[in-house]
Design a protein around this motif. Sequence first.
Motif, PDB file in Angstrom:
ATOM      1  N   VAL A  46       0.831  -1.194   0.000  1.00 54.49           N
ATOM      2  CA  VAL A  46       0.000   0.000   0.000  1.00 54.49           C
ATOM      3  C   VAL A  46       0.871   1.250   0.000  1.00 54.49           C
ATOM      4  N   LYS A  47       0.641   2.149  -0.957  1.00 54.42           N
ATOM      5  CA  LYS A  47       1.350   3.425  -1.013  1.00 54.42           C
ATOM      6  C   LYS A  47       0.636   4.337  -2.007  1.00 54.42           C
ATOM      7  N   ASP A  48       0.869   5.635  -1.887  1.00 54.08           N
ATOM      8  CA  ASP A  48       0.304   6.604  -2.834  1.00 54.08           C
ATOM      9  C   ASP A  48       1.142   6.580  -4.105  1.00 54.08           C
ATOM     10  N   ILE A  49       0.664   5.902  -5.120  1.00 60.62           N
ATOM     11  CA  ILE A  49       1.424   5.717  -6.355  1.00 60.62           C
ATOM     12  C   ILE A  49       1.249   6.891  -7.301  1.00 60.62           C
ATOM     13  N   ASP A  50       0.053   7.464  -7.370  1.00 59.76           N
ATOM     14  CA  ASP A  50      -0.221   8.520  -8.338  1.00 59.76           C
ATOM     15  C   ASP A  50      -0.044   9.924  -7.780  1.00 59.76           C
ATOM     16  N   GLY A  51       0.324  10.044  -6.492  1.00 56.41           N
ATOM     17  CA  GLY A  51       0.628  11.349  -5.911  1.00 56.41           C
ATOM     18  C   GLY A  51      -0.569  12.217  -5.609  1.00 56.41           C
ATOM     19  N   ASP A  52      -1.764  11.623  -5.465  1.00 61.20           N
ATOM     20  CA  ASP A  52      -2.958  12.427  -5.191  1.00 61.20           C
ATOM     21  C   ASP A  52      -3.306  12.471  -3.703  1.00 61.20           C
ATOM     22  N   GLY A  53      -2.456  11.870  -2.854  1.00 55.13           N
ATOM     23  CA  GLY A  53      -2.695  11.888  -1.420  1.00 55.13           C
ATOM     24  C   GLY A  53      -3.473  10.705  -0.885  1.00 55.13           C
ATOM     25  N   ASP A  54      -3.995   9.855  -1.762  1.00 55.47           N
ATOM     26  CA  ASP A  54      -4.726   8.665  -1.342  1.00 55.47           C
ATOM     27  C   ASP A  54      -3.839   7.434  -1.477  1.00 55.47           C
ATOM     28  N   LEU A  55      -4.029   6.474  -0.586  1.00 57.26           N
ATOM     29  CA  LEU A  55      -3.239   5.247  -0.629  1.00 57.26           C
ATOM     30  C   LEU A  55      -3.774   4.294  -1.683  1.00 57.26           C
ATOM     31  N   ASP A  56      -2.909   3.892  -2.588  1.00 54.63           N
ATOM     32  CA  ASP A  56      -3.242   2.943  -3.629  1.00 54.63           C
ATOM     33  C   ASP A  56      -2.701   1.562  -3.248  1.00 54.63           C
ATOM     34  N   VAL A  57      -3.007   0.548  -4.063  1.00 56.95           N
ATOM     35  CA  VAL A  57      -2.598  -0.826  -3.757  1.00 56.95           C
ATOM     36  C   VAL A  57      -1.886  -1.424  -4.961  1.00 56.95           C
ATOM     37  N   ALA A  58      -0.655  -1.921  -4.738  1.00 50.83           N
ATOM     38  CA  ALA A  58       0.075  -2.674  -5.757  1.00 50.83           C
ATOM     39  C   ALA A  58       0.011  -4.149  -5.400  1.00 50.83           C
ATOM     40  N   THR A  59      -0.028  -5.011  -6.407  1.00 47.95           N
ATOM     41  CA  THR A  59      -0.144  -6.441  -6.132  1.00 47.95           C
ATOM     42  C   THR A  59       0.518  -7.272  -7.223  1.00 47.95           C
ATOM     43  N   THR A  60       0.857  -8.515  -6.862  1.00 49.85           N
ATOM     44  CA  THR A  60       1.388  -9.487  -7.815  1.00 49.85           C
ATOM     45  C   THR A  60       0.489 -10.721  -7.793  1.00 49.85           C
ATOM     46  N   THR A  61       0.640 -11.591  -8.809  1.00 49.76           N
ATOM     47  CA  THR A  61      -0.121 -12.839  -8.854  1.00 49.76           C
ATOM     48  C   THR A  61       0.842 -14.008  -9.024  1.00 49.76           C
ATOM     49  N   ASN A  62       0.401 -15.175  -8.563  1.00 50.11           N
ATOM     50  CA  ASN A  62       1.260 -16.352  -8.653  1.00 50.11           C
ATOM     51  C   ASN A  62       0.450 -17.604  -8.356  1.00 50.11           C
ATOM     52  N   ILE A  63       0.936 -18.744  -8.869  1.00 48.79           N
ATOM     53  CA  ILE A  63       0.400 -20.067  -8.555  1.00 48.79           C
ATOM     54  C   ILE A  63       1.593 -20.991  -8.338  1.00 48.79           C
ATOM     55  N   HIS A  64       1.639 -21.673  -7.170  1.00 53.89           N
ATOM     56  CA  HIS A  64       2.702 -22.644  -6.893  1.00 53.89           C
ATOM     57  C   HIS A  64       2.208 -24.043  -7.229  1.00 53.89           C
ATOM     58  N   VAL A 107       6.681  -0.611  -3.252  1.00 56.27           N
ATOM     59  CA  VAL A 107       6.647   0.624  -4.035  1.00 56.27           C
ATOM     60  C   VAL A 107       7.618   1.625  -3.422  1.00 56.27           C
ATOM     61  N   ALA A 108       8.526   2.175  -4.254  1.00 54.69           N
ATOM     62  CA  ALA A 108       9.504   3.153  -3.773  1.00 54.69           C
ATOM     63  C   ALA A 108      10.117   3.866  -4.970  1.00 54.69           C
ATOM     64  N   ASP A 109      10.618   5.071  -4.730  1.00 57.58           N
ATOM     65  CA  ASP A 109      11.296   5.837  -5.775  1.00 57.58           C
ATOM     66  C   ASP A 109      12.751   5.359  -5.853  1.00 57.58           C
ATOM     67  N   ILE A 110      13.017   4.423  -6.737  1.00 55.11           N
ATOM     68  CA  ILE A 110      14.329   3.782  -6.798  1.00 55.11           C
ATOM     69  C   ILE A 110      15.381   4.679  -7.435  1.00 55.11           C
ATOM     70  N   ASP A 111      15.009   5.456  -8.444  1.00 49.52           N
ATOM     71  CA  ASP A 111      15.997   6.244  -9.183  1.00 49.52           C
ATOM     72  C   ASP A 111      15.978   7.723  -8.825  1.00 49.52           C
ATOM     73  N   GLY A 112      15.198   8.129  -7.822  1.00 50.49           N
ATOM     74  CA  GLY A 112      15.226   9.500  -7.345  1.00 50.49           C
ATOM     75  C   GLY A 112      14.608  10.526  -8.270  1.00 50.49           C
ATOM     76  N   ASP A 113      13.664  10.103  -9.140  1.00 55.39           N
ATOM     77  CA  ASP A 113      13.036  11.045 -10.067  1.00 55.39           C
ATOM     78  C   ASP A 113      11.686  11.539  -9.565  1.00 55.39           C
ATOM     79  N   THR A 114      11.349  11.243  -8.306  1.00 53.61           N
ATOM     80  CA  THR A 114      10.121  11.630  -7.597  1.00 53.61           C
ATOM     81  C   THR A 114       8.907  10.798  -8.009  1.00 53.61           C
ATOM     82  N   HIS A 115       9.070   9.835  -8.890  1.00 54.72           N
ATOM     83  CA  HIS A 115       7.974   8.939  -9.258  1.00 54.72           C
ATOM     84  C   HIS A 115       8.125   7.618  -8.519  1.00 54.72           C
ATOM     85  N   GLU A 116       6.997   7.058  -8.080  1.00 56.83           N
ATOM     86  CA  GLU A 116       7.018   5.819  -7.303  1.00 56.83           C
ATOM     87  C   GLU A 116       7.138   4.608  -8.226  1.00 56.83           C
TER      88      GLU A 116
END
Length: 291
Positions: A46-64, A107-116
């Motif tokens: 959970v993190k604000d991905i689009d910068g609008d102040g609301d918490l968004d949700v990132a997710t992955t999928t998988n089957i073992h 979710v994190a700004d890995i390259d320091g360009d202010t985008h998540e």
Amino acid sequence: MYKKILSLIISIACLLSLLPCTQATIYPGWEKHVIGQLINPIYVYVKDIDGDGDLDVATTTNIHPGVKPSDVAWFQNNLNQGQPWERFLVRDRNEPNHLNSTLGVIVADIDGDTHEDIVVATGVINLGGVNPHGEVHWLKAPADPMLPGAVWEDFMVDTTDSAVYAKAYIVDVNNDGNKDIIVSGEPNAVLFLNPGSPEQPGAVWKKAPLYKETGAGMFLDDLNEDGTTDIINSVRAEAGNVSWINILCDGVTANISFERTVIDAAISSHFDVCSMDVNEDLKKDVIASAV
């Protein structure tokens, strides 16, 4: 200094030696909201991905087990607008650039360009004749992640045929202002040092494996209260244990080393861990699950 440990045994759903076993109670007032659809979602962040102040949700999928094409997606929180959540596929399992067997996501700004950006760990478990395989990717966010057809560029942090990567974490280990990546996994967890300008061709993330007695269960916290981030870890093995690891960084050479302290080695098959001050004595305690 050394902390108490609570062993939460999932099979009986109780805290050993501290809390009595009780049947679960479903309390009224909890309302379920479905924010979107994916096939077999597995990890969320959970993190604000689009910068609008609301918490968004990132997710992955998988089957073992085995190698399975995966989705990587984020869901835009539109509750303040009175609108449903909107899904954006970062990687589509039906497209040629999909990732396989995704697990941890952060979710994190890995390259320091202010985008998540989005970091994804993948892992193919050694089951049914399938060889273990793990990868760590960081997906560079476009300037507008909501733009139709926006491209998240894929940068490989690491790939290996001798380990499985699971959960991902972000921490600045050497205080250089860059986001470093820690991934739990088997046979051990690994720290990757951000090279600075990681989007440049030829950029190499320095790989620092932790002790072989580190596993898939992990949590980051300042356990010894020295102002730096420590690793709390559990090993899912026949002779499992719970430990905490002090990350040491030489400020002159920037060399990384680890100092490990075992908390509990008596109960086998510890799985996941976290920390909190359970008894309010101003000390961080450790909670571990066992299967």
